[in-house]
Design a protein around this motif. Structure first.
Motif, PDB file in Angstrom:
ATOM      1  N   ALA A   1       0.565  -8.625  -4.732  1.00 18.19           N
ATOM      2  CA  ALA A   1       0.940  -8.121  -6.273  1.00 18.19           C
ATOM      3  C   ALA A   1       0.695  -6.530  -6.421  1.00 18.19           C
ATOM      4  CB  ALA A   1       0.513  -8.805  -7.335  1.00 18.19           C
ATOM      5  N   LEU A   2       1.617  -5.952  -6.678  1.00 16.17           N
ATOM      6  CA  LEU A   2       1.384  -4.372  -7.255  1.00 16.17           C
ATOM      7  C   LEU A   2       1.204  -4.549  -8.833  1.00 16.17           C
ATOM      8  CD1 LEU A   2       2.944  -1.366  -5.649  1.00 16.17           C
ATOM      9  CD2 LEU A   2       2.457  -1.407  -8.274  1.00 16.17           C
ATOM     10  N   ILE A   3       0.020  -4.016  -9.278  1.00 11.06           N
ATOM     11  CA  ILE A   3      -0.048  -4.153 -10.571  1.00 11.06           C
ATOM     12  C   ILE A   3      -0.453  -2.745 -11.120  1.00 11.06           C
ATOM     13  CG2 ILE A   3      -1.725  -5.406 -12.533  1.00 11.06           C
ATOM     14  CD1 ILE A   3      -2.809  -6.947  -9.992  1.00 11.06           C
TER      15      ILE A   3
ATOM     16  N   ASP B   1       0.836  -1.257   0.240  1.00 15.85           N
ATOM     17  CA  ASP B   1      -0.106   0.080  -0.039  1.00 15.85           C
ATOM     18  C   ASP B   1       0.824   1.344   0.016  1.00 15.85           C
ATOM     19  OD1 ASP B   1      -2.342  -1.612  -0.077  1.00 15.85           O
ATOM     20  OD2 ASP B   1      -2.514  -1.533   1.997  1.00 15.85           O
ATOM     21  N   GLU B   2       2.074   1.268   0.649  1.00 19.31           N
ATOM     22  CA  GLU B   2       2.983   2.482   0.853  1.00 19.31           C
ATOM     23  C   GLU B   2       3.543   2.516  -0.495  1.00 19.31           C
ATOM     24  OE1 GLU B   2       5.508   1.524   4.048  1.00 19.31           O
ATOM     25  OE2 GLU B   2       4.356   2.110   5.530  1.00 19.31           O
ATOM     26  N   LEU B   3       3.914   1.551  -1.240  1.00 20.39           N
ATOM     27  CA  LEU B   3       4.804   1.571  -2.482  1.00 20.39           C
ATOM     28  C   LEU B   3       3.565   2.132  -3.423  1.00 20.39           C
ATOM     29  CD1 LEU B   3       6.792  -1.688  -2.444  1.00 20.39           C
ATOM     30  CD2 LEU B   3       7.511   0.600  -2.084  1.00 20.39           C
ATOM     31  N   LEU B   4       2.462   1.604  -3.434  1.00 15.82           N
ATOM     32  CA  LEU B   4       1.174   1.942  -4.285  1.00 15.82           C
ATOM     33  C   LEU B   4       0.994   3.417  -4.345  1.00 15.82           C
ATOM     34  CD1 LEU B   4      -0.842   1.463  -6.479  1.00 15.82           C
ATOM     35  CD2 LEU B   4      -2.506   1.066  -4.427  1.00 15.82           C
TER      36      LEU B   4
ATOM     37  N   THR C   1      -3.335  -3.122  -5.938  1.00 18.27           N
ATOM     38  CA  THR C   1      -2.720  -4.191  -5.082  1.00 18.27           C
ATOM     39  C   THR C   1      -3.665  -5.329  -5.161  1.00 18.27           C
ATOM     40  OG1 THR C   1      -3.176  -3.660  -3.180  1.00 18.27           O
ATOM     41  CG2 THR C   1      -1.224  -2.812  -3.885  1.00 18.27           C
ATOM     42  N   VAL C   2      -3.420  -6.430  -5.241  1.00 12.83           N
ATOM     43  CA  VAL C   2      -4.099  -7.693  -4.997  1.00 12.83           C
ATOM     44  C   VAL C   2      -3.443  -8.702  -4.001  1.00 12.83           C
ATOM     45  CG1 VAL C   2      -3.377  -8.831  -7.115  1.00 12.83           C
ATOM     46  CG2 VAL C   2      -5.823  -9.319  -6.116  1.00 12.83           C
TER      47      VAL C   2
END
Length: 635
Positions: free
Chosen positions: A579-581, A511-514, A570-571
């Protein structure tokens, strides 16, 4: 006291009171005859659905489900809520059916006699070697309870009327080219994506789980740590196929069987017949007069076939001069059969014969004498029959011995096993479901878990698994259903909690990276620091991709990318990883649909249209249903 009562009852007042009582009972009695009890299950626009209609539909549905679910239907049928829902469903279907019938009548939909006749001729159930057979037709409709062909034609008319309205609705639906093109384009759309998978496992190191957390999880999820009830049984099995291997058959056996069953090798005399049928209709006397007139015309020399063609209510045979082909007893009743078997001369005609179908005049058109096959002709067939019969006789005899001895000596299977010549075997652990044959049979499992076997520790009764296999079981070992102790599953729970906490840490990082990525900042270094990196995939299809289904599904949920904006999400994957998509591009799919696609889409639209039509009929209708509907099979 009794004498005083008798004297007082003779007075005028007593007689007046008695008169009122008699009048009350008389009125009540008349009411019971004049006011019949309403047993209908529902009423639709003033038209009632009877208990008999419900019963027939209910039994049909039960039979269909029993065939579909097999032995499991016994379990389902013991669930009162499930069966109540099934009865409600049957009533709902009958209501919908009646609404369609009423709509058909309002629209004056009609089915012609000629079309009904053609439909009957083309039905495979009434054909022999691809040709319509009148004998089979009469036999089959009689088996279904239609004793007059007019009754079956009326039934078929109703069914075909319903189908005509349904088909009119269904066939009127179609998919417009732009709809097919749009849906095809969406389904064939491809997307360029890149994704990074953040492993949850890397966060397991250093995750701490307290004893309190383990205990809380254990108390909150007792079902995850249950030992299912299991049983291990000793058993003896008697199989007719094993007995048949040791059966010997000699010539004397063959001759004896042949003589005892010679009727099976005798081709009895055969009669081919034709008939003229006049159905009773609403006026039996008129029908009798009509058949008598036809009989007079026959006696005056008119042709039987021409009269059958012109006057018989059995129009199918009438078109062929009344021909019913080779006579089979039991189709038209005893009186009809007796009249036919009394015919011995070709072209002879019976007197008037009455059956459930109506009045008949029957003509003998062909006769074949009796024929008998010799022993030599059927020797191989008889050898198999004798061997099977001997094995069955032996099987029955040993079955009785096994049943008797296992009952007389209920604490052991050894006596019964020695008497019938089989070994006592021990099963694997058995649960109530999912066992290997023969312990997949419901009767065997019911016996294995019965009070007689489990609690009284006695031999079971003889269990008929099939016509060729019987078992007797007794308890060997029992494992009750219980919850595993905490100390036994503590490590398992700890592993689960560690995985959960690791997945939570992975989700938090993702979540932080997104958020950072959507803000336009480069996250490559942070991904590398967490053992991840972006992987690019071009032209990913909605279906048939080799990627994780969760990644593909989320990628196609995202909007199209636009300039200066990151389209990403993310999922959580099935293994706990995150996974960050990101969707980087979208390409429109091919507008050309497969040949079958338009038809499939049209069928979906048609089905939806029909359901909407029925719902519209329901909204406009006055419908009342009886509550707590039961079937007579439950009473």
């Amino acid at each position: 006291m009794l004498e005083n009562i008798r004297e007082n009852s003779q007075g005028l007042v007593a007689k007046i009171i008695l008169g009122f009582i008699i009048l009350t009972f008389a009125v009540a009695g008349i009411g019971s005859y004049t006011n019949s009890v309403d047993t209908s299950v529902a009423e639709v626009n003033g038209e009632k659905i009877s208990q008999a209609e419900f019963e027939k539909a209910y039994q049909t549905q039960r039979a269909r489900m029993a065939q579909q679910f097999g032995e499991m239907f016994e379990t389902l049928s013991n669930d009162a809520n499930y069966m109540a829902q099934m009865r409600d469903s049957v009533v709902e279907n009958l209501v919908n059916q009646l609404l369609v019938d009423q709509a058909s009548r309002d629209m004056a939909i009609r089915i012609s006699d000629e079309r009904i006749k053609q439909t009957i001729r083309e039905m495979p159930a009434f054909q022999v070697e691809g040709q319509f057979d009148n004998n089979r037709y009469l036999a089959r409709i009689n088996q279904e309870g239609f004793y007059q062909s007019s009754d079956f034609r009326d039934y078929l008319r109703v069914e075909m009327t319903r189908r005509q309205l349904t088909q009119a609705l269904v066939s009127s639906e179609f998919a417009l080219p732009y709809q097919t093109s749009l849906l095809t384009t969406l389904q064939n759309q491809k997307r360029d994506i890149r994704f990074a998978t953040i492993s949850a496992k890397q966060f397991e190191q250093g995750v701490e789980v307290t004893e309190a957390e383990i205990n809380d999880y254990y108390l909150a999820n007792p079902g995850r740590f249950e030992n299912q009830e299991k049983v291990k049984v000793n058993y003896i099995a008697l199989d007719v196929n094993d007995l048949a291997k040791d059966i010997e058959v000699n010539d004397s056996d063959l001759e004896s069987y042949y003589q005892q069953n010679i009727v099976n090798y005798r081709q009895p005399e055969q009669r081919r017949i034709a008939h003229i049928l006049i159905e009773f209709g609403d006026d039996k006397a008129t029908a009798k007069t009509k058949i008598a007139d036809i009989q007079t015309r026959l006696n005056n020399g008119e042709d039987f076939g021409e009269l059958a063609n012109a006057l018989s209510d059995d129009t199918f045979s009438g078109e062929n001069g009344g021909d019913l082909e080779w006579f089979e007893a039991g189709i038209n009743g005893e009186a009809f059969d007796q009249a036919v078997t009394a015919l011995t001369d070709v072209n002879a005609v019976t007197d008037i014969v009455e059956s459930e179908s109506g009045f008949h005049l029957i003509k003998l058109t062909e006769f074949k004498a009796e024929q008998v096959k010799t022993l030599a002709d059927v020797k191989e067939e008889i050898a198999i029959a004798v061997s099977t019969q001997k094995a069955q006789d032996k099987f029955f005899e040993l079955q009785q011995q096994a049943a008797q001895l296992s009952f007389e000596f209920p604490d052991s299977l050894e006596d019964a096993a020695n008497a019938v010549g089989v070994e006592v075997k021990t099963s694997a652990w058995l649960s109530r479901f999912g066992n290997a044959a023969p312990f997949d049979n419901a009767k065997v499992i019911d016996a294995a878990f019965s009070d007689l076997v489990l609690n009284e520790r006695l031999n079971s009764d003889i269990i008929e698994v099939s016509d060729s296999l019987v078992l007797v079981v007794r308890l060997n070992e029992y494992q009750a259903a219980n919850t595993k102790p905490l100390e036994q599953v503590s490590e398992q729970i700890k592993t689960i909690l560690v995985q959960q906490k690791s997945a939570e840490k992975a989700q938090l990082l993702a979540d932080e990276l997104l958020a950072t990525h959507k803000a336009g900042d480069d996250i490559s270094a942070q991904l590398t620091a967490n053992n991840a990196s972006f992987e690019e995939k071009a032209a990913v299809a909605r279906y048939g991709s080799d990627l994780d289904a969760s990644i593909v599904r989320e990628a196609f949920k995202l909007p199209h990318p636009v300039a200066d904006a990151v389209v990403a999400t993310t999922v959580k994957l099935n293994n706990g990883d995150i996974a960050l998509i990101e969707v980087t591009a979208v390409s429109q799919g091919d507008e050309q649909a497969p040949a079958s696609f338009e038809q499939q889409y049209s069928q979906q639209l048609a089905q939806a249209a029909y359901q909407s039509y029925v719902e519209a009929l329901r909204e406009q209708a006055e419908i009342s249903k009886r509550e707590n509907i039961t079937s007579t099979s439950q009473l």
